[in-house]
Design an enzyme around this catalytic site. Structure first.
Site, mmCIF file in Angstrom:
data_model
loop_
_atom_site.group_PDB
_atom_site.id
_atom_site.type_symbol
_atom_site.label_atom_id
_atom_site.label_comp_id
_atom_site.label_asym_id
_atom_site.label_seq_id
_atom_site.Cartn_x
_atom_site.Cartn_y
_atom_site.Cartn_z
ATOM 1 N N HIS A 69 30.106 69.889 85.380
ATOM 2 C CA HIS A 69 28.680 69.672 85.610
ATOM 3 C C HIS A 69 28.330 69.511 87.089
ATOM 4 O O HIS A 69 27.294 69.993 87.543
ATOM 5 C CB HIS A 69 28.229 68.439 84.829
ATOM 6 N N SER A 108 20.970 69.312 87.206
ATOM 7 C CA SER A 108 20.949 68.581 85.951
ATOM 8 C C SER A 108 19.487 68.289 85.561
ATOM 9 O O SER A 108 18.704 69.222 85.400
ATOM 10 C CB SER A 108 21.777 67.302 86.081
ATOM 11 N N ASP A 164 31.050 73.199 82.096
ATOM 12 C CA ASP A 164 30.102 72.096 81.948
ATOM 13 C C ASP A 164 29.924 71.759 80.467
ATOM 14 O O ASP A 164 29.475 72.591 79.687
ATOM 15 C CB ASP A 164 28.760 72.522 82.569
#
Length: 826
Positions: free
Chosen positions: A802, A679, A770
């Site tokens: 995600h 991320s 995601d």
């Protein structure tokens, strides 16, 4: 962009990786194509499935006939051994929750632990319950008598004991359109079972955020949050259209109807969390009326019984007048506490029952209008005041997570909300703490009953630097104490209370979770606690794992900030922290290869808690530098707010400073440095290989943010792009139609702006579902690297979101990361 599951150090995943054989031919590896791996034996994954590792390579793929077996028996045996070890790390159970119950016979306390374990074959996490009887023999001794085996809770979405402990609610959400099941258990049997059709409501929320399941005081009613029934869809047939028709024939089909916003990442299809009450005697379910359609509700609790037969439900409401922006890990969504009145009557059995139309169409009452955020409501034992957390710093600044505050309001027992007193600050936001002092409140949950017997002291888990600790807070006086050992660098999580005693779990990067029992040494001095180790079958691990972990050590380093400027706040000038994990048994002066581990967020934190994957990496020959750069949680609001507007520069420089720090100390070899992040940690990873192209021999990025100009139009949190790129002023300039100037600015802040300098071999691991950082972001960057000849691999997991948390995906992901780093850390 992660805060929840703070014990996980990267995004939301519990990482697993493997160090693989140097004898594997690199030419073979560069040619071998990726396929889904298969579990072939319970002991280890077959070496013949090595093709799992590779998906997209910068070199040309060789014809299949050229991919002959070049692996000798010794290589296969060694790989099988490592695979078996990886599974041993993976199979260690996690402790999720605990509940305590009075036995009623004076022979101690009964407790129930909720534990979970990845199941690679089923590709799910299995949930179990393990019971114990707690006997406190004297001041310095406690005994836990564990049941011989745990009981699997197959299909259970939520388990909620009643306040007295005499009943247990089990909720089972179906995976199809079947009814939702409510089971009511006594100590010996299933007492009742109700099936609620999806025409009444959809799945019950058990997500830890919207989730709210609350028993009333006499345990006859349960309030809960469930998805509002789906709107009817049009039926089309050859020749006519019927709105919402249920007729079925071979000449008709269901249409889609109007599209509706949902709550984004991990909430796909979740449009409207709504409030319901079930009568456990009759099974009757009523939807709570009077709540505006613009409010999504969650975290419901019953208020104390008022004078007369009116009772209130208190809940959190999130408004969404225009668009629902992603809410997972995003505490910057405005919310408030509301109260709605319930009308009751006493039945012939003298039990409180709902009136037939118990929810009058009266407006709900906003209890916290003067503050922009309020959640996790908890009533004091005497019902005189209501305590709640607030993320007003996050809402007001636009940062997706920030320093919390704790507040109190006096509850009007007569139901007269016009006389509501002002909101009292119990723990205000800490801007900049003095060294080793309380850095501010960072709490991601509160026990349903967090109170000690004095009725005004509550216990919380909170982040304190790079560790999580347990604190006590007197909500009347505001007195705050750290009650876990100040000298401990371990992280602690509060599980449950046993009267005025504490059941907790403690762990470190090199120590598996251990159940702890805390008690007052001197009840007159509540700041003095003693902690006992509890022998538990939950924390047992294989001897091989235990031996490997015993050879590791960790420390929390303070890293001085480089290039301190006068315009930095005092908090932003203070040293940040990094957790360093290394071997404690080095026989020579050589250093193990270093992995810089970078958390997401950016306003999250890597805790000094146990991570199966990072422990595995450490045990097979890597040192870890887990960096909590400025902007992380746990270090005060000034340090956190120093990062928005400076992403890609301040955070990048902090990571480089931390790496240079351990190199200068002689703890790392500058020629064997790798980096991994997910991320925003992937944003940093791809920035680092562009801004410091000679620093890293290999990199791995999981669902990375690579191009903000692309992300802003596809993510569920476009406002994040504005705030992190522009700073707090980006909150007010956010728009769904960014200007050319905005897009240019976003590009300049992105890793892709440095792609011409990248030469580091990089592996990408991407979740196709995601919604936070859509797969297009990582694919664009990987294709650009491939275009310029940089060695690149990409694995896309078609059903992952995600976090890439599905057990098989997590396992496959980190086997590939381990192989990738081993290849370049020779």
């Amino acid at each position: 962009m992660a805060r929840a599951l703070l014990s996980n150090v990267i995004a939301t995943s519990d990482w697993c990786a493997n160090q693989l054989l140097p004898r594997i031919s690199t030419s073979f590896l560069s040619r071998h194509r990726h396929t889904r791996f298969t579990v072939v034996k319970p002991a280890y994954f077959s070496y013949k499935r090595l093709s799992v590792f590779l998906a997209m390579d910068a070199s040309k793929a060789a014809p299949a006939k050229q991919v002959s077996s070049v692996l000798d028996a010794t290589a296969e045996e060694e790989y099988a051994s490592l695979s078996k070890l990886l599974q041993e790390f993976t199979n260690i159970s996690s402790i999720d929750k605990a509940w305590t119950f009075n036995s009623g016979n004076g022979n101690g306390t009964q407790a129930m632990f909720s534990i979970s374990q990845p199941n690679l074959l089923a590709n799910k996490r299995k949930k179990f319950m393990l019971s114990t009887v707690i006997s406190k023999e004297n001041e310095n001794s406690v005994t836990f008598q564990w049941a011989p085996f745990p009981v699997e809770m197959t299909g259970a979405s939520a388990v909620v004991p009643s306040p007295s402990g005499s009943k247990l609610l089990v909720v089972r959400n179906p995976e199809n359109e079947s009814p939702i099941q409510f089971e009511l258990w006594s100590q010996s049997q299933l007492e009742k079972e109700f099936h609620v059709p999806q025409t009444v409501h959809g799945s019950v929320y058990a997500d830890g955020w919207f989730e709210g399941i609350s028993w009333n005081s006499d345990e006859t009613l349960i309030a809960y949050v469930a998805e509002e029934p789906s709107p009817s869809k049009p039926t089309f047939s050859l020749g006519s259209t019927k709105g919402g028709s249920s007729d079925k024939d071979c000449n008709s089909w269901k249409g889609q109807g109007d599209w509706e916003e949902d709550w984004g990442e991990t909430y796909a299809g979740k449009r409207q969390p709504s409030l319901f009450v079930i009568n456990i005697n009759s099974g009757e379910v009523q939807a709570v009326k009077g709540i505006p359609k613009s409010l999504s509700v969650g975290q419901v609790v019953w208020a104390p019984l008022n004078e007369g037969l009116h009772q209130y439900l208190v809940f959190v409401g999130w408004s969404s007048e225009t668009r629902k922006l992603g809410i997972k890990y995003c505490y910057n969504r405005p919310c408030a506490l509301y109260a709605v009145r319930v009308s009751l009557y006493k039945s012939e059995a003298n039990e409180l029952e709902l009136k037939e139309s118990s929810f009058e169409d009266l407006p709900v009452v906003n209890l916290t209008e003067s503050i922009s955020s309020a959640f996790f409501p908890r009533f004091s034992p005497d019902g005189k005041f209501l305590v709640f957390l607030s993320a007003k710093s996050s809402v007001d600044s636009g940062a997706h997570s920030a320093t919390d505050s704790l507040h109190r309001i006096d509850w009007p027992t007569n139901g007269n909300f016009s006389s509501l007193e002002k909101i009292v600050d119990v723990i205000p936001v800490v801007q900049c703490a003095e060294d080793d002092c309380f850095p501010g409140l960072y709490s991601s949950s509160i026990l349903s009953n967090p109170w000690l017997s004095d009725g005004c002291t509550m216990l919380l888990s909170s982040i304190w630097g790079s560790s999580q600790v347990i604190i006590s807070v007197n909500v009347s006086s505001g007195e705050l104490l750290r009650i876990t050992p100040a000298e401990s660098n371990f992280s602690w999580s509060l599980l449950s209370l046993d009267g005025d005693n504490i059941i907790a779990v403690s762990s470190s990067p090199v120590d598996v979770p251990q159940v702890k029992y805390g008690y007052f040494v001197d009840k007159a001095n509540k700041g003095t606690w003693s902690w006992l180790n509890v022998s538990s079958p939950i924390s047992r691990c294989p001897e091989k794992v235990k031996s490997l972990l015993s050879s590791l050590q960790f420390s929390i380093m303070k890293i001085p900030v480089k290039g301190v400027s006068a315009n930095l706040t005092k908090g932003a000038q203070k040293p940040f922290e990094a957790i360093f994990v290394s071997s404690s048994h080095k026989k020579d002066c050589s250093c193990d290869p270093l992995i810089a581990v970078l958390h997401g967020g950016p306003h999250s934190v890597s805790l000094s808690s146990y991570s199966k994957s990072l422990a595995f990496l450490s045990s097979v020959g890597y040192s870890l530098l887990i960096v909590n750069y400025r902007g992380s949680l746990g270090f005060g609001e000034e340090a956190l707010q120093s990062l928005p507007g400076k992403v890609g520069s301040q955070d990048v420089n902090d990571v480089l400073t931390a790496i240079d720090h351990v190199i200068d100390m002689g703890l790392a070899n500058p020629s064997k440095v790798t980096v991994v992040g997910g991320s925003h940690g992937g944003f940093l990873t791809t920035h680092l290989i562009g801004q410091a192209p000679d620093k890293f021999v290999a990199a791995a990025a999981r669902n990375p943010v690579c191009n903000l100009a692309l992300m802003v139009g596809t993510t569920d949190i476009p406002d994040w792009c504005y705030v992190e790129s522009y700073g707090s002023k980006g909150k007010d300039s956010f728009t769904e139609s960014p200007s050319v100037e905005d897009l240019t600015h976003f590009h300049s802040k992105s890793p892709i702006s440095h792609i011409s300098k990248v030469k580091t071999p990089t592996i990408f691991l991407l979740g196709a579902q995601d919604l936070r950082v859509p797969v297009s972001n990582g694919l664009q960057y990987a294709r650009a690297l491939r275009e310029k000849g940089v060695e690149t691999k990409v694995i896309v997991f078609p059903n992952d979101v995600h976090g890439i948390e599905r057990p098989q995906s997590d396992f496959e992901s980190f086997l590939n990361i381990g192989l990738w780093f081993k290849k370049y850390c020779k």
